[in-house]
Design a protein around this motif. Structure first.
Motif, mmCIF file in Angstrom:
data_model
loop_
_atom_site.group_PDB
_atom_site.id
_atom_site.type_symbol
_atom_site.label_atom_id
_atom_site.label_comp_id
_atom_site.label_asym_id
_atom_site.label_seq_id
_atom_site.Cartn_x
_atom_site.Cartn_y
_atom_site.Cartn_z
ATOM 1 N N THR A 3 38.833 14.301 103.679
ATOM 2 C CA THR A 3 37.511 13.891 104.143
ATOM 3 C C THR A 3 37.042 12.646 103.388
ATOM 4 O O THR A 3 37.276 12.513 102.184
ATOM 5 N N ASN A 4 36.404 11.740 104.102
ATOM 6 C CA ASN A 4 35.888 10.514 103.472
ATOM 7 C C ASN A 4 34.547 10.805 102.808
ATOM 8 O O ASN A 4 33.551 11.078 103.479
ATOM 9 N N ILE A 5 34.522 10.753 101.471
ATOM 10 C CA ILE A 5 33.293 10.960 100.718
ATOM 11 C C ILE A 5 32.519 9.637 100.660
ATOM 12 O O ILE A 5 33.094 8.584 100.399
ATOM 13 N N ILE A 6 31.214 9.695 100.927
ATOM 14 C CA ILE A 6 30.384 8.488 100.817
ATOM 15 C C ILE A 6 30.410 8.021 99.362
ATOM 16 O O ILE A 6 30.106 8.783 98.448
ATOM 17 N N GLU A 7 30.765 6.772 99.159
ATOM 18 C CA GLU A 7 30.958 6.270 97.800
ATOM 19 C C GLU A 7 29.610 5.983 97.121
ATOM 20 O O GLU A 7 28.703 5.385 97.702
ATOM 21 N N GLY A 8 29.498 6.440 95.864
ATOM 22 C CA GLY A 8 28.308 6.158 95.077
ATOM 23 C C GLY A 8 28.520 4.979 94.146
ATOM 24 O O GLY A 8 29.533 4.283 94.201
ATOM 25 N N THR A 9 27.583 4.750 93.243
ATOM 26 C CA THR A 9 27.666 3.677 92.254
ATOM 27 C C THR A 9 28.329 4.208 90.981
ATOM 28 O O THR A 9 27.871 5.199 90.405
ATOM 29 N N PHE A 10 29.424 3.550 90.577
ATOM 30 C CA PHE A 10 30.159 4.016 89.397
ATOM 31 C C PHE A 10 29.280 3.903 88.152
ATOM 32 O O PHE A 10 28.616 2.888 87.924
ATOM 33 N N VAL A 11 29.291 4.987 87.326
ATOM 34 C CA VAL A 11 28.506 5.015 86.092
ATOM 35 C C VAL A 11 29.415 4.937 84.876
ATOM 36 O O VAL A 11 29.316 4.035 84.057
ATOM 37 N N ASN A 26 17.507 14.521 85.842
ATOM 38 C CA ASN A 26 17.143 14.222 87.239
ATOM 39 C C ASN A 26 18.172 13.309 87.904
ATOM 40 O O ASN A 26 17.828 12.367 88.629
ATOM 41 N N PHE A 27 19.437 13.600 87.643
ATOM 42 C CA PHE A 27 20.524 12.740 88.137
ATOM 43 C C PHE A 27 21.014 13.245 89.495
ATOM 44 O O PHE A 27 21.226 14.440 89.706
ATOM 45 N N ASN A 28 21.214 12.301 90.434
ATOM 46 C CA ASN A 28 21.796 12.601 91.741
ATOM 47 C C ASN A 28 23.100 11.833 91.887
ATOM 48 O O ASN A 28 23.128 10.617 91.651
ATOM 49 N N GLY A 29 24.148 12.516 92.274
ATOM 50 C CA GLY A 29 25.445 11.853 92.431
ATOM 51 C C GLY A 29 26.569 12.859 92.443
ATOM 52 O O GLY A 29 26.413 13.980 92.956
ATOM 53 N N TYR A 30 27.718 12.482 91.882
ATOM 54 C CA TYR A 30 28.845 13.409 91.872
ATOM 55 C C TYR A 30 29.832 13.055 90.757
ATOM 56 O O TYR A 30 29.887 11.922 90.265
ATOM 57 N N LEU A 31 30.571 14.073 90.350
ATOM 58 C CA LEU A 31 31.711 13.923 89.444
ATOM 59 C C LEU A 31 32.983 13.958 90.282
ATOM 60 O O LEU A 31 33.143 14.837 91.142
ATOM 61 N N ARG A 32 33.874 13.011 90.036
ATOM 62 C CA ARG A 32 35.161 12.989 90.743
ATOM 63 C C ARG A 32 36.268 13.265 89.733
ATOM 64 O O ARG A 32 36.460 12.504 88.775
ATOM 65 N N LEU A 33 37.004 14.367 89.930
ATOM 66 C CA LEU A 33 38.128 14.719 89.072
ATOM 67 C C LEU A 33 39.419 14.372 89.793
ATOM 68 O O LEU A 33 39.549 14.634 91.002
ATOM 69 N N SER A 34 40.387 13.787 89.107
ATOM 70 C CA SER A 34 41.647 13.427 89.750
ATOM 71 C C SER A 34 42.816 13.629 88.795
ATOM 72 O O SER A 34 42.715 13.357 87.595
ATOM 73 N N ASN A 82 45.590 16.003 81.754
ATOM 74 C CA ASN A 82 45.801 14.744 82.477
ATOM 75 C C ASN A 82 44.681 14.440 83.475
ATOM 76 O O ASN A 82 44.767 13.470 84.224
ATOM 77 N N CYS A 83 43.661 15.284 83.478
ATOM 78 C CA CYS A 83 42.566 15.103 84.442
ATOM 79 C C CYS A 83 41.664 13.941 84.013
ATOM 80 O O CYS A 83 41.241 13.846 82.857
ATOM 81 N N ILE A 84 41.389 13.050 84.952
ATOM 82 C CA ILE A 84 40.468 11.930 84.729
ATOM 83 C C ILE A 84 39.174 12.238 85.475
ATOM 84 O O ILE A 84 39.187 12.636 86.647
ATOM 85 N N VAL A 85 38.031 12.053 84.803
ATOM 86 C CA VAL A 85 36.728 12.367 85.389
ATOM 87 C C VAL A 85 35.897 11.088 85.493
ATOM 88 O O VAL A 85 35.793 10.326 84.521
ATOM 89 N N GLU A 86 35.333 10.855 86.682
ATOM 90 C CA GLU A 86 34.471 9.689 86.897
ATOM 91 C C GLU A 86 33.104 10.174 87.366
ATOM 92 O O GLU A 86 33.008 11.138 88.138
ATOM 93 N N LEU A 87 32.073 9.499 86.934
ATOM 94 C CA LEU A 87 30.707 9.842 87.310
ATOM 95 C C LEU A 87 30.144 8.748 88.216
ATOM 96 O O LEU A 87 30.187 7.565 87.886
ATOM 97 N N TYR A 88 29.609 9.159 89.379
ATOM 98 C CA TYR A 88 29.022 8.225 90.339
ATOM 99 C C TYR A 88 27.588 8.665 90.647
ATOM 100 O O TYR A 88 27.291 9.857 90.682
ATOM 101 N N GLN A 89 26.740 7.681 90.889
ATOM 102 C CA GLN A 89 25.326 7.968 91.162
ATOM 103 C C GLN A 89 25.004 7.735 92.633
ATOM 104 O O GLN A 89 25.519 6.798 93.264
ATOM 105 N N TYR A 90 24.178 8.615 93.208
ATOM 106 C CA TYR A 90 23.652 8.478 94.557
ATOM 107 C C TYR A 90 22.150 8.190 94.488
ATOM 108 O O TYR A 90 21.466 8.659 93.566
ATOM 109 N N ASP A 91 21.633 7.464 95.479
ATOM 110 C CA ASP A 91 20.192 7.520 95.695
ATOM 111 C C ASP A 91 19.911 8.723 96.603
ATOM 112 O O ASP A 91 20.827 9.361 97.120
#
Length: 411
Positions: A3-11, A26-34, A82-91
């Motif tokens: 599924t195509n996830i709507i891309e947020g702003t990389f933090v 009060n953070f809105n966004g998502y964590l991406r684990l890969s 070996n898991c890499i975690v990225e934090l992205y912000q949504y409005d």
């Protein structure tokens, strides 16, 4: 295809989910684990609203899990070094759009934790004792001439129309936007090819049978029946050989339509059995030489198909007709209408959709929006970009790949 996830702003990026979210407020966004695996990347998403987890999505190879079902897999990913975690912000608009488009990812209420079941995407075919897996492909089944449309599922009315070659198109869409679809091709009331498709992918032949039987017994499905022909069947079996329900089902009735290797062998044997009328030694040797394919076909009065004939057959199978294009337009119109009805700032809307085929599907979508009014006088502001992003996501996630163009006008 996942599924195509709507891309947020990389933090920021790190190795630990807790460290990345430690001081968030009060953070809105998502964590991406890969994690890099043999078959690509294993990915997990944790969606955050006001810094709290509200949704989950997991994807690896041909497996997709949503909501509560994804949690356990993502927890296992967290334990991997070996898991890499990225934090992205949504409005707020993007988070709302994700919730509108992918309700199955988000948690509506707490559910009891259950042991994970064997994935629905892998099951055992008892006849062949093999594992059948969903194929992540775009299925292209050409329709034929409409014979009987709109038969209700759960009854056996469709069996009255199965003489000669027939195509059954069985379709159901759930309230959450998920769909189930089956194509069964019959010859004289006997099913010979089968395809089953849902949001997970495509199943072929015997692997699809249990799903198709269940779908046909569902009273909510709609069944369309088309007249079909052997040319389309031959090309379908070449492109999707695993769709056969009965091996060599049409070989006895269509010996002249065998593959090239069988035809060569057949012709060679015929040429060996031809009568010889020796008048002298030279003529006998000449008559004993087997005829080549072209000479024998000519002698038997059989015309090999021309390149134009072959091109016409392929064109007839691959290129969708006007009825198919109209069905696609109606399905897309319904999806976009459902999305627009949920927008609080819109009072009314008009949708104009056209789908064409020119070496690929092309979709033009024109939307006219009528904003709601404050106190009955002043029009509310409509976030046009948010609406456009939502419609593009609907088109990009449609089961057919299309080149899409969306334009929006405020009334």
């Amino acid at each position: 295809m996942s599924t195509n996830i709507i891309e947020g702003t990389f933090v920021k990026m790190g190795k630990n989910c807790e460290e990345l979210t430690k001081n968030l407020q009060n953070f809105n966004g998502y964590l991406r684990l890969s994690i890099k695996r043999d078959y690509g990347f294993e990915e997990g998403y944790i969606f955050l609203e006001n810094s709290m987890p509200v949704g989950y999505y997991y994807s690896y190879n041909n497996t997709e899990l949503f909501g509560n079902r994804a949690i356990e897999y993502i927890e296992e990913m967290k334990k991997n070094n070996n898991c890499i975690v990225e934090l992205y912000q949504y409005d707020l608009d993007k988070l709302k759009l994700m919730k509108d488009l992918f309700k199955e990812m988000f948690l509506n209420k707490p559910e009891p934790k259950v042991e994970p079941k064997v994935e629905e995407k892998i099951f055992r075919d008892m006849d062949k004792d093999v594992l059948c897996k969903y194929q992540k492909i775009v299925l292209n089944i050409p329709s034929g001439k409409p014979l009987k449309m709109g038969i209700t599922g759960g009854c056996e009315e469709y069996k009255e129309y199965l003489e000669d070659y027939r195509l059954l198109d069985v379709f159901k869409k759930d309230s959450d936007g998920k769909f189930k679809r089956a194509h069964i091709i019959y010859h004289n009331k006997e099913p010979i090819l089968a395809y089953y498709e849902d949001n997970n992918g495509v199943l072929f032949g015997n692997c699809a049978c249990d799903f198709i039987k269940e779908l046909l017994n569902d009273s909510d499905v709609v069944i369309d029946i088309y007249e079909y022909n052997i040319e389309k069947i031959n090309i379908l079996t070449e492109y999707y050989p695993h769709s056969k329900l009965k091996e060599d089902s049409s070989k006895d009735e269509n010996k002249n339509e065998s593959n090239g290797e069988d035809l060569d062998e057949f012709i060679y044997k015929l040429s060996e059995k031809k009568e010889i009328s020796p008048t002298n030694k030279d003529n006998e040797e000449k008559d004993n030489e087997p005829l080549n394919k072209e000479e024998l076909l000519k002698k038997l009065g059989i015309n090999a198909p021309s390149d134009d004939t072959i091109d016409n057959i392929i064109q007839n199978v691959v290129v969708p007709d006007a009825y198919e294009l109209k069905n696609i337009e109606n399905e897309i119109n319904e999806k976009i209408s459902e999305f627009l009805k949920n927008q609080e700032d819109i009072q009314d809307f008009l949708i104009d959709i056209s789908v064409e085929y020119n070496q690929g599907y092309i979709c033009n979508c024109k939307i006219k929006l009528k904003p709601k009014k404050k106190f009955g006088l002043i029009k509310k502001d409509v976030n046009v970009q948010y609406i456009k992003d939502g419609i593009y996501n609907i088109l990009n996630n449609y089961i057919i790949n299309m080149d899409s163009k969306v334009s929006i006008e405020l009334l």
